[in-house]
Design a protein around this motif. Structure first.
Motif, PDB file in Angstrom:
ATOM      1  N   TYR A  86      52.812  82.878  12.213  1.00 48.42           N
ATOM      2  CA  TYR A  86      51.479  82.746  12.789  1.00 48.42           C
ATOM      3  C   TYR A  86      51.273  81.375  13.434  1.00 48.42           C
ATOM      4  O   TYR A  86      50.554  81.247  14.428  1.00 48.42           O
ATOM      5  N   GLY A  87      51.911  80.332  12.872  1.00 48.02           N
ATOM      6  CA  GLY A  87      51.869  79.030  13.525  1.00 48.02           C
ATOM      7  C   GLY A  87      52.576  79.070  14.868  1.00 48.02           C
ATOM      8  O   GLY A  87      52.118  78.475  15.849  1.00 48.02           O
ATOM      9  N   GLY A  88      53.708  79.802  14.921  1.00 51.59           N
ATOM     10  CA  GLY A  88      54.437  79.941  16.178  1.00 51.59           C
ATOM     11  C   GLY A  88      53.652  80.700  17.224  1.00 51.59           C
ATOM     12  O   GLY A  88      53.638  80.339  18.408  1.00 51.59           O
ATOM     13  N   LEU A  89      52.986  81.775  16.815  1.00 52.49           N
ATOM     14  CA  LEU A  89      52.164  82.543  17.755  1.00 52.49           C
ATOM     15  C   LEU A  89      51.052  81.679  18.347  1.00 52.49           C
ATOM     16  O   LEU A  89      50.824  81.679  19.567  1.00 52.49           O
ATOM     17  N   ASP A  90      50.377  80.951  17.492  1.00 52.24           N
ATOM     18  CA  ASP A  90      49.299  80.076  17.946  1.00 52.24           C
ATOM     19  C   ASP A  90      49.835  79.018  18.901  1.00 52.24           C
ATOM     20  O   ASP A  90      49.211  78.704  19.915  1.00 52.24           O
ATOM     21  N   ALA A  91      51.019  78.478  18.586  1.00 49.82           N
ATOM     22  CA  ALA A  91      51.594  77.417  19.404  1.00 49.82           C
ATOM     23  C   ALA A  91      51.947  77.911  20.809  1.00 49.82           C
ATOM     24  O   ALA A  91      51.630  77.263  21.812  1.00 49.82           O
ATOM     25  N   ILE A  92      52.610  79.067  20.876  1.00 50.09           N
ATOM     26  CA  ILE A  92      53.027  79.590  22.182  1.00 50.09           C
ATOM     27  C   ILE A  92      51.821  79.915  23.055  1.00 50.09           C
ATOM     28  O   ILE A  92      51.766  79.554  24.238  1.00 50.09           O
ATOM     29  N   ILE A  93      50.844  80.603  22.470  1.00 50.38           N
ATOM     30  CA  ILE A  93      49.664  80.985  23.250  1.00 50.38           C
ATOM     31  C   ILE A  93      48.891  79.750  23.707  1.00 50.38           C
ATOM     32  O   ILE A  93      48.447  79.662  24.858  1.00 50.38           O
ATOM     33  N   THR A  94      48.731  78.766  22.811  1.00 52.14           N
ATOM     34  CA  THR A  94      48.000  77.542  23.170  1.00 52.14           C
ATOM     35  C   THR A  94      48.699  76.777  24.275  1.00 52.14           C
ATOM     36  O   THR A  94      48.074  76.359  25.266  1.00 52.14           O
ATOM     37  N   CYS A  95      50.016  76.578  24.120  1.00 51.10           N
ATOM     38  CA  CYS A  95      50.768  75.793  25.105  1.00 51.10           C
ATOM     39  C   CYS A  95      50.858  76.535  26.443  1.00 51.10           C
ATOM     40  O   CYS A  95      50.719  75.927  27.503  1.00 51.10           O
ATOM     41  N   PHE A  96      51.088  77.849  26.392  1.00 55.28           N
ATOM     42  CA  PHE A  96      51.175  78.616  27.629  1.00 55.28           C
ATOM     43  C   PHE A  96      49.840  78.620  28.368  1.00 55.28           C
ATOM     44  O   PHE A  96      49.797  78.546  29.601  1.00 55.28           O
ATOM     45  N   SER A  97      48.749  78.691  27.629  1.00 52.88           N
ATOM     46  CA  SER A  97      47.423  78.644  28.255  1.00 52.88           C
ATOM     47  C   SER A  97      47.198  77.305  28.945  1.00 52.88           C
ATOM     48  O   SER A  97      46.650  77.244  30.057  1.00 52.88           O
ATOM     49  N   LEU A  98      47.638  76.223  28.296  1.00 52.49           N
ATOM     50  CA  LEU A  98      47.505  74.902  28.914  1.00 52.49           C
ATOM     51  C   LEU A  98      48.335  74.813  30.187  1.00 52.49           C
ATOM     52  O   LEU A  98      47.860  74.305  31.219  1.00 52.49           O
TER      53      LEU A  98
END
Length: 264
Positions: A43-55
């Motif tokens: 779940y930390g990985g999912l949050d990280a990918i979505i956050t970074c990709f959105s940025l």
């Protein structure tokens, strides 16, 4: 974690209900993916990918510079990873402290008001469908073992399991930080890898989309292993979440540049 949802029974089915529905036979259901830190990683990985990709999407929509994407992307990644790691540490530490304090209160109640606690536990077991005589027998046995009585009252009254002594909050925080850094950097890697091959920022952004989609799909599989969902459904929902977040961020970045007149 150590807490179960508020002691409620809305999601619990008694075995006789399962048997009446014909669910007692057939193939044994698959067990979820287990591990002390599996959920923190996935779940930390999912949050990280979505956050970074959105940025990356918002920056790419508002500027044509890969340098801006890399600098802002990595700076935001490190800051978010530290925040997530500390947040996980504080959350795990607070949960442990709450359980320990609640247990001390329950211990006092059991020692000083054993009859009241016994009566409440009896009512709890009856509410679960246990016969009065059987419930009385069980509670009378628990009364002889105060520690077990305290554990049962913690579950029945406060929805809390005993604190897991093997859980170390600082390890939870470290795992979350590491997971966030590793998975969050995947969208940025495409920009770095493609630098020797092309100067086209659009190509680099498309590469980031592809890499992010692959990483999200893999984590969607891992999420299905944990939650017991169907693989295709979990992958589809994970990709949909990433696509929606990225598209929204891109639209915001594009709007600020072309509508509000802000240039990166």
């Amino acid at each position: 974690m150590s807490e179960i949802g508020g002691g409620g029974s809305s999601s619990r089915r008694l075995l006789h209900e399962v048997e009446e529905e014909g669910g007692g036979g057939g193939e044994r259901p698959k067990e979820p993916w287990k591990g002390e830190y599996v959920k923190s990683i996935v779940y930390g990985g999912l949050d990280a990918i979505i956050t970074c990709f959105s940025l990356i999407s918002s920056i790419s929509a508002s500027t044509s510079s890969s340098v801006n994407v890399l600098v802002l992307g990595f700076a935001n990644l490190v800051a978010d990873a530290i925040s997530m790691g500390l947040g996980d540490y504080v959350s795990a530490r607070t949960e442990q402290d709450v359980i320990i304090k609640e247990r001390r209160v329950t211990e006092w109640d059991v020692i000083n008001h054993i009859d009241t606690e016994q009566s409440q536990l009896l009512t709890h077991f009856q509410a679960l469908g246990m016969d009065y005589n059987d419930a009385t027998l069980v509670v009378n046995i628990f009364r002889k073992y105060k520690d077990i009585m305290v554990d049962q009252r913690m579950v029945a009254d406060k929805g809390m399991l005993p604190a897991d002594e093997e859980v170390t909050p600082w390890k939870n925080g470290l795992v979350t930080f590491t997971s966030f850094m590793l998975f969050g950097s995947t969208p940025l890697l495409s920009f770095i890898i493609l630098i020797p091959f092309t100067n086209n920022d659009t190509v680099k952004f498309i590469g980031a989309c592809i890499v992010s989609a692959i990483a999200l799909a893999l984590l969607g599989v891992a999420k299905a292993r944990i939650s017991g969902e169907r693989y295709m459904f979990s992958i589809a929902m994970t990709l949909f979440s990433g696509a929606m977040a990225g598209a929204t961020a891109y639209f915001v970045g594009w709007s600020l540049k072309h509508v509000a007149g802000l240039e990166g």
